[in-house]
Design a protein around this motif. Structure first.
Motif, short mmCIF file in Angstrom:
data_model
loop_
_atom_site.label_atom_id
_atom_site.label_comp_id
_atom_site.label_asym_id
_atom_site.label_seq_id
_atom_site.Cartn_x
_atom_site.Cartn_y
_atom_site.Cartn_z
N LEU A 1 1.76 -14.59 -2.07
CA LEU A 1 1.74 -14.94 -3.49
C LEU A 1 0.42 -15.60 -3.85
O LEU A 1 0.31 -16.83 -3.88
CB LEU A 1 2.92 -15.85 -3.84
CG LEU A 1 4.31 -15.25 -3.72
CD1 LEU A 1 5.37 -16.27 -4.12
CD2 LEU A 1 4.43 -13.99 -4.58
N GLY A 2 -0.60 -14.80 -4.11
CA GLY A 2 -1.93 -15.31 -4.42
C GLY A 2 -2.11 -15.59 -5.90
O GLY A 2 -1.41 -15.02 -6.74
N PHE A 3 -3.06 -16.44 -6.21
CA PHE A 3 -3.37 -16.79 -7.60
C PHE A 3 -4.60 -16.04 -8.10
O PHE A 3 -4.68 -15.68 -9.27
CB PHE A 3 -3.58 -18.30 -7.73
CG PHE A 3 -2.33 -19.08 -7.46
CD1 PHE A 3 -1.45 -19.39 -8.49
CD2 PHE A 3 -2.00 -19.48 -6.18
CE1 PHE A 3 -0.28 -20.10 -8.25
CE2 PHE A 3 -0.84 -20.19 -5.93
CZ PHE A 3 0.03 -20.49 -6.96
N VAL A 4 -5.56 -15.80 -7.24
CA VAL A 4 -6.76 -15.03 -7.59
C VAL A 4 -6.65 -13.63 -7.00
O VAL A 4 -6.79 -12.64 -7.71
CB VAL A 4 -8.03 -15.74 -7.09
CG1 VAL A 4 -9.27 -14.90 -7.43
CG2 VAL A 4 -8.15 -17.13 -7.71
N HIS A 5 -6.39 -13.55 -5.69
CA HIS A 5 -6.14 -12.26 -5.06
C HIS A 5 -4.69 -11.88 -5.29
O HIS A 5 -3.82 -12.74 -5.44
CB HIS A 5 -6.42 -12.34 -3.56
CG HIS A 5 -7.84 -12.67 -3.23
ND1 HIS A 5 -8.33 -13.96 -3.17
CD2 HIS A 5 -8.89 -11.85 -2.93
CE1 HIS A 5 -9.61 -13.93 -2.87
NE2 HIS A 5 -9.98 -12.67 -2.71
N THR A 6 -4.41 -10.59 -5.30
CA THR A 6 -3.04 -10.15 -5.54
C THR A 6 -2.82 -8.77 -4.91
O THR A 6 -3.78 -8.05 -4.60
CB THR A 6 -2.73 -10.09 -7.05
OG1 THR A 6 -1.33 -9.88 -7.25
CG2 THR A 6 -3.51 -8.98 -7.74
N GLY A 7 -1.55 -8.40 -4.70
CA GLY A 7 -1.22 -7.06 -4.23
C GLY A 7 -1.30 -6.87 -2.74
O GLY A 7 -1.16 -5.75 -2.25
N HIS A 8 -1.50 -7.94 -1.97
CA HIS A 8 -1.62 -7.83 -0.51
C HIS A 8 -0.74 -8.90 0.12
O HIS A 8 -0.53 -9.96 -0.46
CB HIS A 8 -3.08 -8.03 -0.10
CG HIS A 8 -3.38 -7.63 1.32
ND1 HIS A 8 -3.10 -8.45 2.40
CD2 HIS A 8 -3.95 -6.52 1.84
CE1 HIS A 8 -3.48 -7.85 3.51
NE2 HIS A 8 -4.00 -6.68 3.21
N ASP A 9 -0.23 -8.62 1.31
CA ASP A 9 0.65 -9.60 1.94
C ASP A 9 -0.09 -10.85 2.41
O ASP A 9 0.53 -11.84 2.82
CB ASP A 9 1.42 -8.97 3.11
CG ASP A 9 0.53 -8.52 4.25
OD1 ASP A 9 -0.68 -8.34 4.03
OD2 ASP A 9 1.05 -8.33 5.37
#
Length: 316
Positions: free
Chosen positions: A210-218
């Motif tokens: 659950l990233g805030f800047v990065h997203t879509g990856h585990d």
């Protein structure tokens, strides 16, 4: 009644508060077994007993053999376990998190699911990386632009300090050896930092995805979290190693060893724990207890373990 051997499982009230525990203990080339309420660590330099009540996270490095009874005690005591590379430069797997509470995870999910709070956390992380700048009104696009500019400046500054030529960050994830020496060193240094960041996130029970800047990856949040320390840790280490060894074919290995040494005193680990809780707005006191509640959409949290009766409407 069947007789049970060994120490009884500790009650929640008997376990030390998280802030009273040793933060992380790293072990390598040792055998782990159980003796009463302690982990028996056998090494070629001797034997030591580790009371589980004073250790929060156990980092198991290369050459560790752990018995089933040792893992049973670790689980009962709520100790986090992470299997890592040498001095934590890789993260291979993890057991249960340190805390039984889900509050860190819930706070993270709540913050990342709301646009306003997600941007606020992104600003907070930027501020931690580059203090002294007012970013309170910046959008995500503006934050990315400012962040890119500051990081490029960090690369230029380290190039000037070490006399290592620098043009741009370029690497092929499928062909490590195709990069320039400095780019290979940077890749190795960042990977080591990702491993340590992943270990802290997993140990405290937050979500790596659950990233805030990065997203879509585990590993989205791992990349977010590791970015906090690149300008201070991994980038300078990569430039220093490249300045010392140049176009050495083992520059990746030498960089990982240098990162291991940077992690060795444990101060970064302690700082990461504090920073993670600060980012998610969760204090020490409200994650120490593993209390289960029932969720209710109207009444809020309700007690677990109570026999509730079916609600009967008043026909009157």
């Amino acid at each position: 009644m069947t007789k049970k051997f060994g120490a009884k499982k500790a009650e929640l009230s008997e376990l030390s508060r998280i802030r009273d525990r040793v933060t992380f203990l790293y072990l390598e080339h040792a055998k782990l077994n159980r003796q009463d309420s302690a982990i028996l660590v056998t090494h070629n330099r001797g034997t030591v007993f580790v009371p589980v009540a004073i250790v929060s996270v156990l980092l198991l490095g290369p050459g560790v053999d752990a018995s089933h009874r040792a893992m049973e005690l670790i689980g009962d005591a709520g100790m986090g376990v992470v299997w890592v590379g040498e001095q934590g430069v890789r993260q291979y797997a993890h057991g249960r998190p340190l805390n039984h509470s889900s509050r860190l995870l819930e706070a993270q999910a709540r913050l990342v699911s709301n646009t306003r709070t997600r941007v606020a956390v992104a600003r907070k992380m930027y501020q931690m990386r580059f203090p002294g700048e007012d970013v309170s009104d910046l959008s995500m696009q503006e934050l990315r632009g400012k962040e890119g500019s500051r990081v490029r400046q960090v690369y230029r500054n380290e190039s000037q300090k070490t006399n290592v030529p620098w043009s741009r960050r370029a690497y092929n994830p499928d062909n490590f050896d195709a990069g320039t020496p400095i780019n290979k060193a940077l890749t190795a240094a960042h990977q080591a930092l990702y491993g340590l960041s992943y270990s802290v996130i997993c140990a405290l029970g937050a979500s790596a995805g659950l990233g805030f800047v990065h997203t879509g990856h585990d590993l989205s949040f791992v990349y977010d979290f590791a970015d906090l320390y690149k300008a201070e840790i991994s980038i300078p280490v990569a430039f220093r190693v490249t300045a010392k060894y140049g176009d050495d074919k083992d520059i990746g290995t030498k960089t990982r060893l240098a990162m291991r040494d940077a992690f060795k005193d444990g101060k970064l680990l302690v700082r990461m724990v504090t920073d993670l809780k600060s980012i998610l707005g969760v204090t020490e006191t409200n994650i120490s207890a593993g209390i289960i509640n029932l969720w209710d959409d109207k009444l809020g949290l309700q007690k677990f373990g109570v026999q509730y009766h079916e609600f009967e409407e008043d026909d009157g």
